[in-house]
Every structure is written in structure tokens, then in C-alpha cells.
Design a protein around this motif. Structure first.
Motif, PDB file in Angstrom:
ATOM      1  N   GLU B 145       0.850  -1.209   0.000  1.00  0.00           N
ATOM      2  CA  GLU B 145       0.000   0.000   0.000  1.00  0.00           C
ATOM      3  C   GLU B 145       0.877   1.248   0.000  1.00  0.00           C
ATOM      4  O   GLU B 145       0.644   2.186  -0.750  1.00  0.00           O
ATOM      5  N   ILE B 146       1.901   1.236   0.865  1.00  0.00           N
ATOM      6  CA  ILE B 146       2.787   2.407   0.963  1.00  0.00           C
ATOM      7  C   ILE B 146       3.530   2.615  -0.356  1.00  0.00           C
ATOM      8  O   ILE B 146       3.655   3.732  -0.856  1.00  0.00           O
ATOM      9  N   SER B 147       3.998   1.513  -0.931  1.00  0.00           N
ATOM     10  CA  SER B 147       4.754   1.591  -2.180  1.00  0.00           C
ATOM     11  C   SER B 147       3.925   2.284  -3.268  1.00  0.00           C
ATOM     12  O   SER B 147       4.410   3.168  -3.977  1.00  0.00           O
ATOM     13  N   GLU B 148       2.676   1.868  -3.395  1.00  0.00           N
ATOM     14  CA  GLU B 148       1.840   2.428  -4.471  1.00  0.00           C
ATOM     15  C   GLU B 148       1.325   3.818  -4.125  1.00  0.00           C
ATOM     16  O   GLU B 148       1.257   4.693  -4.990  1.00  0.00           O
ATOM     17  N   GLU B 149       1.022   4.053  -2.836  1.00  0.00           N
ATOM     18  CA  GLU B 149       0.511   5.368  -2.454  1.00  0.00           C
ATOM     19  C   GLU B 149       1.593   6.447  -2.596  1.00  0.00           C
ATOM     20  O   GLU B 149       1.338   7.557  -3.070  1.00  0.00           O
TER      21      GLU B 149
END
Ligand code: SF4
Ligand code: SF4
Lengths: 189, 576
Positions: B145-149
Motif C-alpha cells: 500500500e505504501i509503495s503504491e501510495e
């Protein structure tokens, strides 16, 4: 209350399987469990240690000096090495097998004599068993680990069926019978 | 029901549940099992790459193409993969991209004790640090999630005790994630100076956004026990502190290792009279606190070496020690040794006997440095044996006829080939021995590009080492069987004397491989006490009052002891 069991031996003796059997037995008791293993270099004949801890909430996965309720030593010298990890009043189960470490083989160190007697002299409750002999009787020297689990089952609060199920789930199919036999021999020592 | 899982297995499960489809790794203790467990999921294309740099580039490529991807390695592996990582920090991702790096405090199976958090800081990418298996699973999913956000690669930092401990995990179903659409975007993905300058601006802004995120992220946890002492900690160190100190202290457990929050730490520190920072290896959280002007105690008590433990923490902070008994005599150490029947033994015996200087490498054969073989002179990093030998021979050309490099097949694939290209290209008279045991031994038997089998167990192309070496420009190439001591020694002596570079391939599969048929054990008929066989350092041979004895449960009948015995006392068996 957290219970701590430590398994010590020589890389290649099957200490990992032993810890996995114990963990499997505990998994269904509804308690928190942690198992810590050693992989890599010490697996090549070095001194190896595995920890199993269980209770309401286990935090640290490792066992330090003075903490273990039970130590199962697969080899005498390793029993001597890890005595200090035993809790006061803890119990030790040791296989009488001796494996010379390289410094002893090359003549640079001596293998201490009468290790079991000396541990007893410290006032420690120690049970010594010829696990190798029982394992050979069961059909393979490699089953010493499971013989020792049979010995352990007498002091651990878990039904025999749980151990049998653990063996069925952790051991390759063709060795299940052999290992059940080894377990029985250990239990009846 | 919860399942007992190794930290590494839980990371693998997290990858599965997060809908990852591409995984590429190089094995390295304590990270190896992540990728081995991943291989069990049919939904994930998983592979062993020849090295960590390749693995990283595969994962970044997959991410650019739109997939959720992953690469895993041990701490020193991230040094190899650092090049793509530091620039992928600029490009960011398309599909989420996460990497796991496993540190080895205490050096259970490593050549150094470096702290991977420095890479996260230097590359300016977020790093998460789980403390047990359940967190391994949860943090891994969160990382995507962090990677894409935030449009960034994300690092999961593991350590030996997290990777190799089992604890209970709650499993969920896999999120089926389809690839993000691929859109050509050179300003983001072509890192030439003009574009990279813009992306660097983006990176600095991203770090501030991530820091703000870390202030309130559930991965950072405060446990207030209404105490005088506050402890800031992370990862495995948290579990030790929690056992040692229980609810006598309050905790700020940082799941976000980079960027570290500011407000959260300041507010925590205000509440307690005394603040300790408990972290393994370097004092990164501590330095951060000092920069914020917070008065903390950390490395002054705990130092920079090895693993922490509840014993150390209870002693340093509470002054408490558990009582214990100690064995009355000194207990000889039991260092790891090469297995009985290890194919490397014959090579090291021949090298040691001929007093050859050995430029060594990383693998089971590093154990050739131990007594009694005491053969290996240097070990630096993967591949350094070959390049280092060239350097030694440049510095000391007369020594070239007494110096070799030894490198395993997997390590040769990893980074030995380029060193050999350098030898051929820049012309030293060097002798390289490839210890080809057809597997990656030390990490627990992984396949590699020279074995002809891939991670999933399928038959595939195998690098032909002889042909490769010739193509590089080395003319003298020969293959020996290390169970044949005389042949092995003769080859080493001849190639060292030869007027040009040579490669000796010492070929025998690892003695632990299941398909290796073990020959009946050898027996010592009447030992004359010459002690020659004891010089082999075979763990199956012991010295019983001046006479050698063979442990038949360990001996695999490789036969090299019978070759060295002066009196032909060792019989029965033989090599097939
Ligand atoms: S695992 Fe294989 S290569 Fe490694 S020491 Fe044992 S026999 Fe040798
Ligand atoms: S044949 Fe000799 S050197 Fe080989 S494994 Fe057996 S005892 Fe060891």
C-alpha cells in the motif's frame, strides 16, 4: 507463566525436526508459541540451539541463561556447554552420545570426562538415555531426535495422540512408522 | 485458526496475500526461506536470480510493467543490489515493489554485521521493521500500500531472530490484483540528468510526506504503562525488552525504521523521566533523538556488537540477573566443519599440502580456512576470490605460481565470471579453481544457473562452465574429481606451473544431496597411528588414544582418507 524448552546438539542431528514436533504439539493447546531456529553455517556440524517457548504471551523468541525449564541435549558436550541456560530447579534430558568437535579430533582440546556425573553434582535433575541405541533399534540412527521426544513426552503435559499427529504431519510419509516406533522406545525408557 | 509460521514464511504469505506476481531473489542466510516458500504458490512467478543486482532489476522491471513484485536477500546482498535500488528510489514504481533484507546481528552465518537501515536512509526509501511473524505478514501487505501510495520501493528489514523464529499468524485470502496499465513516461523512468534532477525534487518531497505518515502510522505503537521509564525500540530488540522489562516501563515501538517520526518521538519522550533507546547494531534511532535534542541513553549501555538479549537488557537497566549453574570445566568449542565426504575436502588437502596461498570466497568452502586444513588465506565477499587473485598476482607476480582462487559454482555465477573476464583481459597468470558441487550448499541447497534446475524444480538451461571459461579467453581448462586426490593434486601442481592462466573445475556433487548415492562406509583395519587421515578434518574420523577411528554412521565412503593413509590401513568401500 512462560515455559521454555531448549534443544541443543550438533548440526545435522535433527534438532530442527524435534523443535517442530514440540511446536506442532503446542500449536493446538490454545497458547501462544514461539520457536527460534538456527540455519546456515552452524548447520554444518557446529553447535546448534533451538528454543521453544509457550504460555499466555511470548515476546522474546530466545532463551537466555537461567531461563530454560527443560533442556534436551542431543550430545554430552553440548549438555555441558548449555547447563547455564537451565533455570534453577529445571530439568535436563541428555542423550549419552558423544561427538568429538574438530579441536578434539585435531588434538588441540580434550573432551571432558564424566560429563553427566559432573552435571548431576551441580544438583541438577538430569536423565541420561542412550537415544542412539533406541534409534538403531527403531531402524535408523537418524531417529535419535524422536526417541528424545518420547522421553520428553513423559514430562510435558500433552496427550500421546498429539505427538502421534505431530509425527504424521512433520515427518515424510515413508518414515512415519519408524519414527513412531522410536518415539515409543523413548517413552518407555 | 492461527498458523505457526517462520518469519520468512510469513513474509512469503504476505506477498501471496498482497497479490504479488513476480519474485526474484538470490539465497542468503537468514533470508533464503522467503523465496523458497514463495515457490509453493502457483500464482507467483518466482525464481533464483544469479545475484541480487539481477534480482532487484527483475523486480523493478516487473513493477514498471505494472505488477506487484518483490526481491529478497541478506544484508550484504543489498550492497550488490544497491545500484538499482538507489535510482529506483528516483523512478518510483508502477506496480508496488517491495524488498526484504535480513540482517544478521551476531553473525550466525555472515561475514560482517552491517546495519541495513543505513541503505534505507541513503537511498531515501521507506523501511519497515517487523518484530515477529504476525507482523512480518501484516507489514509486508502494508508495504505494498505504501509503495503504491507514495510511489516508492519499500524495504522490509528482517533479522536472524525475526526471520528464523516461528510464531502464530492469522491468514487471509489473496487479493487478486491486476497489473497497473503501462504508460510510457520517460520523465519518470529514464534517469538521465535532466529527468533525474526533477525526480530528486520528488524524492525529497516524498520523504517529508512519508515522515508525516509515520507520525500516525499504526506500524508505530505506543504502549503506555504509566511508568517513569520510557523505552524506544524496534524489531527483535522490542521482544527482548518486553520480556526483560515487562510493564515496568512504557514503550514506543517503531515499525517505521525510515523515515523516523519526529512529533511522535518528542511527545513520547516528554512523558517519562528517563528514556532508553534499545536497538541492535548501530545507534540510528538514538542519533535521531539526539538530533531532536532529546536526552536518551542507548549505545553507551548496549554497544554496537552482536545481538541484544533480555539478559543484557535486564542487567543494564534493572541491574537484575537470573541465577544459574555452570559446568565446572572448560568446554571445547564446536565450530562448523565441512561435512563428512564433502567434495571440497580433497582440494583443500592438496592445496594445504603444497602450501598454496588461497584467495577464498563465500560458501561452505570458506570452512577450508579452519584447522586442520587451514588452507584459505582471504575471504572478503561474493566473487572476490577471483578478482582478488588477479590483484595479488599484479602486486606479486612471483607469487602467482603459489596462489589460487577457489570459488563455488553458485558464487561463480553470482559474481566470479566478471573477475575471470578481468584476468583474461588484463592478463595475469592466474589459477582459478571452481568448486563445482552442483548446488548452492551453505544456504541449504538452492539451485543455480549451472545446475540445470530452477526454483520451481523444472529442468532448464544449464550454464556450461567449461565452455563459458573458454569463451572468456582462458585456454587451459580441465575437470578433476576431488575424490581422486592424486589427480586433483597433480592438476593443481601442473596448472600453477603453467605459463598462462588456467581454470580447474573440481566436480563432485555436494555430499548432502539426496541423489548422491552413498557408498558403504570405510573401516580402519589396524591403525598404525600415522595420523595422516586426521589432517583431513573429516568429522567422521576421530582420534581414540592415538589411533584413528571411523564413525560408520557419519562416513559416506568418499575414500580420500584411504588415499592419505601411509600404511593402507583404511579399507572397504571405494569410489564409484
Ligand atoms: S553441504 Fe555439501 S558442500 Fe557444504 S560442506 Fe557439506 S558436503 Fe560440503
Ligand atoms: S571415507 Fe574417510 S574421509 Fe571420506 S567420509 Fe569416510 S571417514 Fe571421512
Amino acid at each position: 507463566m512462560i515455559k521454555s524448552i531448549m534443544i541443543v546438539g550438533v548440526g545435522g542431528q535433527g534438532t530442527l525436526l524435534a523443535s517442530r514436533l514440540i511446536a506442532n504439539v503446542l500449536q493446538n493447546k490454545g497458547v501462544d508459541v514461539k520457536v527460534s531456529e538456527v540455519h546456515g553455517m552452524s548447520q554444518r556440524g557446529g553447535s546448534v540451539v533451538t528454543y521453544v517457548k509457550y504460555g499466555e504471551k511470548v515476546t522474546s523468541p530466545v532463551i537466555n541463561r537461567g531461563e530454560a525449564d527443560i533442556i534436551i541435549a542431543f550430545e554430552q558436550l553440548e549438555a555441558a556447554r548449555y547447563v547455564s541456560y537451565l533455570k534453577k530447579g529445571g530439568k535436563m534430558i541428555v542423550s549419552t552420545q558423544k561427538i568429538d568437535p574438530m579441536p578434539v579430533i585435531t588434538g588441540n582440546a580434550f573432551y571432558p570426562e564424566e560429563i553427566i556425573e559432573k552435571i548431576k553434582a551441580l544438583g541438577i535433575d538430569i536423565t541420561a538415555v542412550d537415544a542412539l541405541e533406541s534409534a538403531l533399534q527403531a531402524g535408523s540412527a537418524k531417529a535419535s531426535n524422536v526417541v528424545l521426544m518420547g522421553v520428553l513426552s513423559k514430562v510435558m503435559d500433552a496427550p500421546i495422540e498429539a505427538w502421534m499427529k505431530a509425527i504424521e504431519e512433520c515427518v515424510p510419509a515413508k518414515f512415519i512408522d519408524l519414527n513412531k516406533k522410536a518415539f515409543d522406545l523413548g517413552k518407555n525408557i | 485458526m492461527k498458523k505457526l509460521m517462520l518469519g520468512n514464511e510469513a513474509v512469503a504469505r504476505g506477498l501471496y496475500e498482497a497479490g504479488v506476481t513476480v519474485v526474484s531473489s538470490y539465497p542468503g542466510t537468514p533470508s533464503t526461506e522467503i523465496t523458497e516458500f514463495v515457490a509453493n504458490y502457483d500464482e507467483i512467478k518466482a525464481e533464483w536470480a544469479p545475484n541480487e543486482k539481477v534480482a532487484a532489476e527483475v523486480a523493478f522491471g516487473a513493477s514498471f510493467a505494472g505488477a506487484r513484485s518483490f526481491f529478497g536477500m541478506k544484508h550484504v546482498g543489498l550492497n550488490v543490489a544497491a545500484d538499482p535500488l538507489y535510482t529506483a528510489a528516483y523512478t518510483g514504481v508502477n506496480g508496488g515493489c517491495v524488498l526484504a533484507v535480513a540482517d544478521d546481528p551476531g553473525m550466525h552465518s555472515s561475514q560482517n554485521e552491517q546495519d541495513s537501515r543505513h541503505h534505507a536512509i541513503a537511498a531515501k526509501v521507506p523501511m519497515l521493521e517487523p518484530s515477529d511473524s504476525e507482523e512480518c505478514l501484516f507489514f509486508t501487505k502494508k508495504a505494498y500500500e505504501i509503495s503504491e501510495e507514495f510511489d516508492t520501493p519499500v524495504i522490509i528489514r528482517l533479522s536472524t531472530r525475526v526471520s528464523h523464529s516461528q510464531s502464530l499468524c492469522l491468514l487471509s485470502d489473496r487479493d487478486e490484483i491486476s497489473n497497473k496499465p503501462y504508460v510510457k513516461n520517460p520523465a519518470k523512468y529514464v534517469m538521465m540528468p535532466a529527468n533525474a534532477k526533477n525526480r530528486h525534487v520528488f524524492v525529497e518531497e516524498r520523504t517529508e510526506k512519508l515522515r508525516a505518515y509515520a507520525e500516525t502510522s499504526p506500524l508505530n505503537q505506543t504502549i503506555d504503562n504509566n511508568t517513569k521509564i520510557g523505552v524506544i525500540t524496534a524489531g527483535a530488540a522490542y521482544t527482548y525488552a518486553a520480556q526483560a522489562l515487562g510493564d515496568n516501563v512504557s514503550y514506543l515501538k517503531l515499525g517505521f525504521a525510515n523515515p523516523l517520526p519526529v512529533k511522535l518521538i518528542e511527545n513520547f519522550a516528554k512523558k517519562y523521566e528517563k528514556i532508553y533507546v534499545i536497538e541492535e547494531l548501530d545507534g540510528i534511532i538514538e542519533s535521531h533523538c539526539i538530533n531532536l535534542g532529546i536526552n536518551v541513553t542507548g549505545k553507551a549501555l548496549f554497544g554496537y556488537l552482536g545481538e541484544l538479549s533480555q539478559e543484557i537488557i535486564a542487567d543494564k537497566i534493572l541491574g537484575e540477573k537470573l541465577p544459574f549453574d555452570e559446568f565446572s570445566e572448560s568446554v571445547p568449542v564446536r565450530p562448523p566443519v565441512m561435512c563428512a565426504g564433502c567434495p571440497h575436502r580433497g582440494v583443500f588437502y592438496a592445496l594445504s599440502k603444497n602450501k598454496v596461498r588461497v584467495s577464498g570466497d563465500i560458501g561452505c568452502y570458506t570452512l577450508g580456512a579452519s584447522a586442520p586444513l587451514s588452507s584459505v588465506d582471504t575471504t572478503l565477499c561474493m566473487g572476490a576470490s577471483v578478482s582478488g587473485l588477479h590483484g595479488m598476482n599484479l602486486a606479486d607476480p612471483d607469487g602467482a605460481s603459489k596462489t589460487v582462487a577457489v570459488i563455488g559454482d553458485s558464487t561463480f555465477m553470482h559474481s566470479g565470471i566478471t573477475g575471470l573476464v578481468n584476468i583474461a583481459y588484463n592478463q595475469t597468470n592466474s589459477t582459478v579453481i571452481v568448486l563445482d558441487n552442483s548446488i548452492t550448499g551453505m544456504t541449504g541447497h538452492q539451485q543455480n544457473p549451472s545446475t540445470g534446475i530452477n526454483l520451481k524444480g523444472d529442468v532448464t538451461a544449464a550454464v556450461n562452465i567449461e565452455a563459458l571459461v573458454k569463451a572468456i579467453g582462458i585456454k587451459r581448462v580441465r575437470v578433476v574429481d576431488p575424490y581422486n586426490l592424486a589427480e586433483t593434486e597433480a592438476a593443481i601442481v601442473e596448472e600453477l606451473a603453467a605459463p598462462e592462466s588456467s581454470v580447474i573445475i573440481s566436480r563432485r556433487p555436494c555430499a548432502l544431496l539426496q541423489y548422491v548415492k552413498h557408498i558403504p562406509a570405510l573401516e580402519i583395519v589396524v591403525c598404525n597411528g600415522c595420523k595422516m587421515c586426521l589432517k583431513l578434518g573429516c568429522p567422521a574420523i576421530s582420534n581414540k588414544g592415538g589411533k584413528a577411528e571411523i564413525d560408520r554412521t557419519q562416513c559416506v565412503g568418499c575414500g580420500i582418507c584411504s588415499e592419505v593413509c601411509r600404511f593402507g590401513c583404511i579399507k572397504n568401500g571405494g569410489v564409484n
